[in-house]
Design an enzyme around this catalytic site. Sequence first.
Site, PDB file in Angstrom:
ATOM      1  N   LYS A 172      -2.407   7.049   0.994  1.00 48.81           N
ATOM      2  CA  LYS A 172      -3.272   5.883   0.795  1.00 48.81           C
ATOM      3  C   LYS A 172      -4.282   6.175  -0.318  1.00 48.81           C
ATOM      4  O   LYS A 172      -5.169   7.003  -0.159  1.00 48.81           O
ATOM      5  CB  LYS A 172      -4.053   5.533   2.070  1.00 48.81           C
ATOM      6  CG  LYS A 172      -4.620   4.115   1.956  1.00 48.81           C
ATOM      7  CD  LYS A 172      -5.739   3.840   2.911  1.00 48.81           C
ATOM      8  CE  LYS A 172      -7.091   4.171   2.350  1.00 48.81           C
ATOM      9  NZ  LYS A 172      -7.502   3.420   1.142  1.00 48.81           N
ATOM     10  N   GLY A 230     -12.264  13.030   0.224  1.00 47.60           N
ATOM     11  CA  GLY A 230     -13.255  11.958   0.202  1.00 47.60           C
ATOM     12  C   GLY A 230     -14.603  12.484   0.684  1.00 47.60           C
ATOM     13  O   GLY A 230     -14.881  13.687   0.596  1.00 47.60           O
ATOM     14  N   SER A 231     -15.396  11.592   1.217  1.00 49.20           N
ATOM     15  CA  SER A 231     -16.758  11.984   1.609  1.00 49.20           C
ATOM     16  C   SER A 231     -16.751  12.768   2.923  1.00 49.20           C
ATOM     17  O   SER A 231     -15.822  12.663   3.725  1.00 49.20           O
ATOM     18  CB  SER A 231     -17.613  10.724   1.759  1.00 49.20           C
ATOM     19  OG  SER A 231     -17.058   9.902   2.759  1.00 49.20           O
ATOM     20  N   THR A 232     -17.812  13.500   3.127  1.00 51.47           N
ATOM     21  CA  THR A 232     -17.900  14.343   4.325  1.00 51.47           C
ATOM     22  C   THR A 232     -17.937  13.482   5.591  1.00 51.47           C
ATOM     23  O   THR A 232     -17.278  13.803   6.591  1.00 51.47           O
ATOM     24  CB  THR A 232     -19.139  15.253   4.215  1.00 51.47           C
ATOM     25  OG1 THR A 232     -18.929  16.111   3.081  1.00 51.47           O
ATOM     26  CG2 THR A 232     -19.325  16.106   5.461  1.00 51.47           C
ATOM     27  N   GLY A 239     -14.452  12.109   6.207  1.00 55.61           N
ATOM     28  CA  GLY A 239     -13.571  13.241   6.514  1.00 55.61           C
ATOM     29  C   GLY A 239     -13.750  13.728   7.941  1.00 55.61           C
ATOM     30  O   GLY A 239     -12.777  14.064   8.635  1.00 55.61           O
ATOM     31  N   GLU A 251     -10.913  17.875   1.882  1.00 58.21           N
ATOM     32  CA  GLU A 251     -11.592  18.145   0.607  1.00 58.21           C
ATOM     33  C   GLU A 251     -12.732  17.154   0.512  1.00 58.21           C
ATOM     34  O   GLU A 251     -12.500  15.959   0.300  1.00 58.21           O
ATOM     35  CB  GLU A 251     -10.626  17.938  -0.572  1.00 58.21           C
ATOM     36  CG  GLU A 251      -9.430  18.858  -0.595  1.00 58.21           C
ATOM     37  CD  GLU A 251      -9.795  20.300  -0.884  1.00 58.21           C
ATOM     38  OE1 GLU A 251     -10.952  20.564  -1.264  1.00 58.21           O
ATOM     39  OE2 GLU A 251      -8.939  21.157  -0.693  1.00 58.21           O
ATOM     40  N   CYS A 280     -16.381  15.428  -7.583  1.00 62.45           N
ATOM     41  CA  CYS A 280     -16.777  16.086  -6.329  1.00 62.45           C
ATOM     42  C   CYS A 280     -17.435  17.419  -6.600  1.00 62.45           C
ATOM     43  O   CYS A 280     -18.365  17.810  -5.910  1.00 62.45           O
ATOM     44  CB  CYS A 280     -15.568  16.267  -5.440  1.00 62.45           C
ATOM     45  SG  CYS A 280     -14.176  16.944  -6.334  1.00 62.45           S
ATOM     46  N   GLU A 340     -25.557  14.201  -2.128  1.00 60.07           N
ATOM     47  CA  GLU A 340     -24.589  13.974  -3.199  1.00 60.07           C
ATOM     48  C   GLU A 340     -24.834  12.584  -3.789  1.00 60.07           C
ATOM     49  O   GLU A 340     -24.774  11.581  -3.071  1.00 60.07           O
ATOM     50  CB  GLU A 340     -23.168  14.055  -2.633  1.00 60.07           C
ATOM     51  CG  GLU A 340     -22.107  13.911  -3.705  1.00 60.07           C
ATOM     52  CD  GLU A 340     -20.687  13.959  -3.136  1.00 60.07           C
ATOM     53  OE1 GLU A 340     -20.452  13.352  -2.079  1.00 60.07           O
ATOM     54  OE2 GLU A 340     -19.829  14.596  -3.761  1.00 60.07           O
TER      55      GLU A 340
END
Length: 504
Positions: free
Chosen positions: A195, A247-249, A252, A269, A303, A403
């Site tokens: 996706k 993607g973002s923490t 994730g 990641e 990132c 971030e």
Amino acid sequence: MGSQPPDRSDLYRDHVSKHDEVRAGAKFGAWIDGETHTTDDTVAVYDPVIDEQMLTVPDCTATEVDAAVTAAWDAFDRTWESTVPRDRSSLLFEWADTLEDHLEELTLLECLDCGKPISQAQGEIEGAIDTLEYYASVCRAQRGSEAPAATDLHLYMKHEPYGVVGQIVPWNYPLWAAAWKLGPALAAGNACVLKPSSETPLSTIRAAQLSADIFPDGVLNVITGSGSTAGQSLAEHDDVRKVSFTGSTDVGSGVMQAAADRVAPVTLELGGKSPFIVFPDADLDKVVDAVADGIFYSTGEICDALSRALVHESIVDEFTERFVEKAESYVLGDPLDEATTMGPLTSEDQFRTVTDYIETGREEATLLCGGGRPDDPALADGWYVEPTVFGDVSNDMTIAQEEIFGPVQTINTFADYDEAISLANDTKYGLAAGIGTERTSRVHQTADDLDAGLVYVNEYGPILPEAPYGGFKQSGFGKDLGLEALDHYRRTKSVYVNLDDPSL
Ligand code: NAD
């Protein structure tokens, strides 16, 4: 869409005509079982340079995800499982060659979809192709092992694919990120359901279409749509045996929880807030450029952005002066123009996020340059933000901890080595770090002491498929790229063959 009001700029008209070209070229839908799939509900895809809708793609739901997972299992059971690495290697090479033949088309899609300067977009498509070629190469080097544990035993270890894997990628380098996932997963023998982000799905859809007649139908599927529906359904799907997410923490962590319910392994990641330590002996001719590349490449939507410059107090004035000059030298403009070195942010949402952080920065620290939108009226519709630098930053400030994912650099000072390391590691993330020094021994000591999965010395990047890529702490675990990524898509089976009585 398609209309060109006469009072619009040349830039606007050029982009609208490129949109027409894109729409005339291919039909963009989900790619399921070797066919383009549409849905009644759609998601709009925008060009961030002029904030105009280019086209729409299906807003897939659990129904399409289920169809893709079923197609992937069918393909796996029917043919893919019985392929050998040589077969998969040659198909991956063929796909890479086909993408190479469409380099210009894919570059244009990436450029329009993300707003990336065209040279960066092309470099990333080439990076995607290079990644696929790397996995096509190492595919044939896969082998198991044997342990001489006993004379009456043949004990061997073999690798097997999971079967069907789910992969979710972000919007900042779409096809490159997709190749980081698809290359090793296919080489290891899995069928894939991937996706892309709803913001930037075009290059990935097109690359999947270009795999028709190469991979058996169903081996490679692409699901478009929102993260909360299509992404969540994929992460939760009972028949997806492994999930790899970039993607973002926050998201994730949710993906990990969804996979945990059925004990499916995940690779994550995630985000970063990476430091670049500039030691007093650094060669500023190299290091100013390295730190600038590390935060301004791709408009800072990276990132591993080296977003915290930690500079020794003895050279901070000279570094800051040169860094601000460098920041002000970026050419903001039309990404289709070769002279442009910085495009817009990829979406309005990201523009709001970044400009909110800049407002926070104005309250917390000293704005040294940038902080606004460029003056050029031709860029007024796009999500442009000037390269922005803050000084007088301390590590506990919001802009030094969170971030931002935009072209915003902070400059902080340190007095000695221990303080540099302590500031560098004082973050919940651990994706990347940079070191600027001319002393080899300091490079190695510092690389050892940094709590980060990637260390760049005197430059930013390059990112190559030979090296595993991934972070520590809340930047995730598991790796993309390198031979390690193959391991993330394989299970190891130990086989004990008892040799003590051959008559039985
Ligand atoms: P995001 O987490 O919002 O989305 C990433 C992907 O997850 C998208 O495809 C999205 O549609 C999907 N998604 C969203 N909600 C979901 C859900 N509930 N379930 C399943 N999938 C869902 O991230 P983004 O804004 O697209 O990308 C930026 C982030 O990605 C930054 O934090 C950046 O640091 C990180 N990133 C990390 C790496 C790395 O290698 N470590 C690389 C690129 C980007």
